[in-house]
Write an enzyme that holds these catalytic residues in place. Sequence first.
Site, PDB file in Angstrom:
ATOM      1  N   LYS A   1     113.534  58.744   1.031  1.00  0.00           N
ATOM      2  CA  LYS A   1     114.943  58.468   1.327  1.00  0.00           C
ATOM      3  C   LYS A   1     115.127  57.158   2.078  1.00  0.00           C
ATOM      4  O   LYS A   1     116.139  56.482   1.911  1.00  0.00           O
ATOM      5  CB  LYS A   1     115.551  59.607   2.153  1.00  0.00           C
ATOM      6  CG  LYS A   1     115.820  60.856   1.340  1.00  0.00           C
ATOM      7  CD  LYS A   1     116.856  61.730   2.039  1.00  0.00           C
ATOM      8  CE  LYS A   1     117.144  62.983   1.226  1.00  0.00           C
ATOM      9  NZ  LYS A   1     118.052  63.901   1.926  1.00  0.00           N
TER      10      LYS A   1
ATOM     11  N   LYS B   1     112.578  64.787 -10.211  1.00  0.00           N
ATOM     12  CA  LYS B   1     113.313  66.046 -10.073  1.00  0.00           C
ATOM     13  C   LYS B   1     114.814  65.836 -10.268  1.00  0.00           C
ATOM     14  O   LYS B   1     115.330  64.744  -9.997  1.00  0.00           O
ATOM     15  CB  LYS B   1     112.994  66.710  -8.724  1.00  0.00           C
ATOM     16  CG  LYS B   1     113.644  66.086  -7.541  1.00  0.00           C
ATOM     17  CD  LYS B   1     113.531  66.956  -6.292  1.00  0.00           C
ATOM     18  CE  LYS B   1     114.298  66.265  -5.187  1.00  0.00           C
ATOM     19  NZ  LYS B   1     114.470  66.953  -3.964  1.00  0.00           N
TER      20      LYS B   1
ATOM     21  N   LYS C   1     120.930  65.521  -6.736  1.00  0.00           N
ATOM     22  CA  LYS C   1     122.325  65.134  -6.496  1.00  0.00           C
ATOM     23  C   LYS C   1     122.474  63.632  -6.394  1.00  0.00           C
ATOM     24  O   LYS C   1     123.520  63.079  -6.647  1.00  0.00           O
ATOM     25  CB  LYS C   1     122.796  65.675  -5.146  1.00  0.00           C
ATOM     26  CG  LYS C   1     122.948  67.133  -5.035  1.00  0.00           C
ATOM     27  CD  LYS C   1     123.175  67.473  -3.558  1.00  0.00           C
ATOM     28  CE  LYS C   1     123.042  68.945  -3.323  1.00  0.00           C
ATOM     29  NZ  LYS C   1     122.923  69.280  -1.912  1.00  0.00           N
TER      30      LYS C   1
HETATM   31  P1  AMP Z   1     119.374  69.953  -1.551  1.00  0.00           P
HETATM   32  O1  AMP Z   1     120.127  69.695  -2.793  1.00  0.00           O
HETATM   33  O2  AMP Z   1     118.350  68.899  -1.283  1.00  0.00           O
HETATM   34  O3  AMP Z   1     120.237  70.285  -0.352  1.00  0.00           O
HETATM   35  O4  AMP Z   1     118.523  71.269  -1.850  1.00  0.00           O
HETATM   36  C1  AMP Z   1     119.017  72.579  -1.716  1.00  0.00           C
HETATM   37  C2  AMP Z   1     117.999  73.571  -2.249  1.00  0.00           C
HETATM   38  O5  AMP Z   1     117.827  73.431  -3.653  1.00  0.00           O
HETATM   39  C3  AMP Z   1     116.609  73.427  -1.629  1.00  0.00           C
HETATM   40  O6  AMP Z   1     116.030  74.702  -1.455  1.00  0.00           O
HETATM   41  C4  AMP Z   1     115.859  72.644  -2.683  1.00  0.00           C
HETATM   42  O7  AMP Z   1     114.471  72.878  -2.624  1.00  0.00           O
HETATM   43  C5  AMP Z   1     116.459  73.188  -3.974  1.00  0.00           C
HETATM   44  N1  AMP Z   1     116.392  72.181  -5.033  1.00  0.00           N
HETATM   45  C6  AMP Z   1     116.989  70.955  -5.038  1.00  0.00           C
HETATM   46  N2  AMP Z   1     116.702  70.279  -6.167  1.00  0.00           N
HETATM   47  C7  AMP Z   1     115.917  71.096  -6.910  1.00  0.00           C
HETATM   48  C8  AMP Z   1     115.287  70.971  -8.205  1.00  0.00           C
HETATM   49  N3  AMP Z   1     115.439  69.876  -8.948  1.00  0.00           N
HETATM   50  N4  AMP Z   1     114.545  72.015  -8.641  1.00  0.00           N
HETATM   51  C9  AMP Z   1     114.392  73.132  -7.878  1.00  0.00           C
HETATM   52  N5  AMP Z   1     114.951  73.318  -6.671  1.00  0.00           N
HETATM   53  C10 AMP Z   1     115.698  72.317  -6.178  1.00  0.00           C
END
Ligand code: AMP
Length: 345
Positions: A114, A207, A210
């Site tokens: 990041k 991956k 967002k």
């Molecule tokens: P975040 O969007 O970073 O706030 O992630 C929220 C949750 O979603 C966390 O538990 C991440 O590990 C999961 N997560 C985010 N992106 C992915 C992805 N591409 N595949 C699987 N899990 C994800």
Amino acid sequence: MSITPRVFSGMQPTGALHLGNYLGAMLQWIAMQKTHECIYCVVDMHAITVWQDPKELVDATRRVTAAYIACGLDPKRSILFNQSQVAEHAELAWVFNCVARLGWLDRMTQFKEKAGKDKERASVGLYAYPSLMAADILVYRATHVPVGEDQKQHLELARDIAQKFNNDFKENIVAAGFADGIFFPQPEPVITGPATRVMSLRDGTKKMSKSDPSDLSRINLTDDAETIARKIQKAKTDTEPLPSEEAGLKGRPEAENLVGIYAALTGESPGAVLRQYGGGQFSGFKKALAEVAVTKVGPIGAEMRRLSSDPVEIDRILADGSARARAIAAPVMHKVKDIVGFIRS
Ligand code: AMP
Ligand code: TRP
């Protein structure tokens, strides 16, 4: 104050929630409501570790709350709130900043990703992010943390912080009435969603995220049927037909990802999906995948839109959840103050 099984997890209110969040984390959150006391948080304090427009942050916090509920999170059964309403998170994070070592934080790969090349300009908050995350979990003395694969390293750090705190303050912890010297439990990662790492539709080695500038790279929970179908149709593939067995997916990240998404959405194994579609071209498989995705994701988006039309009700749910969260966090923080040697009244 014995340690009882308790679940904590959170997501950042930045951008739109997508299929990776849903399959990697949310499905597991929903499932655990049946068996555990669960606390689910919209981590707005984590969000501001990178710049957020204040008005957009308010909207995104409500949107993520609506997404949690639309996906099946029950705000009566579980505690649902936004992080900044419970000041104990920040209080404990400060104590943890003084427990965690620079060397531990230096190893965090998410910070490196990041912060990018210009790490001198990253916020101090972005660097200390895992310390706040450890506080989120441990201020409830939570034992289980359902997350996607990418959060594993942060969870290991939370375990290290819990252990060092217990060691550093052992005498006082025993004096505070914890005969075994264990104040914080070792929180366990639960990384068992049907797809713990969903990849970008444009690049099977990255991956789904967002923050990817290309909206075609992800399926947002708010996408309508037409958009979902178009994104899947445009998803990157290779030129070979689909293999008939799972072993044939090795070295073909885009094919592996699409088959994995289909399997996760339908609850089938990748092997079973390939028995049905193996040998065929991607075009036919993509049509079937689009149908499955529209059937699952479409209703979630519709429910999100319905809930979002009543922000007053969303704010009420967050206020109620915050009060319940505070009721658990406050006595834990009192004990922490006694253990650390802070006078309190
Ligand atoms: P975040 O969007 O970073 O706030 O992630 C929220 C949750 O979603 C966390 O538990 C991440 O590990 C999961 N997560 C985010 N992106 C992915 C992805 N591409 N595949 C699987 N899990 C994800
Ligand atoms: N860092 C997590 C993410 O980006 C969000 C998060 C913050 C979290 N605090 C947490 C997840 C505590 C689990 C437990 O996905």
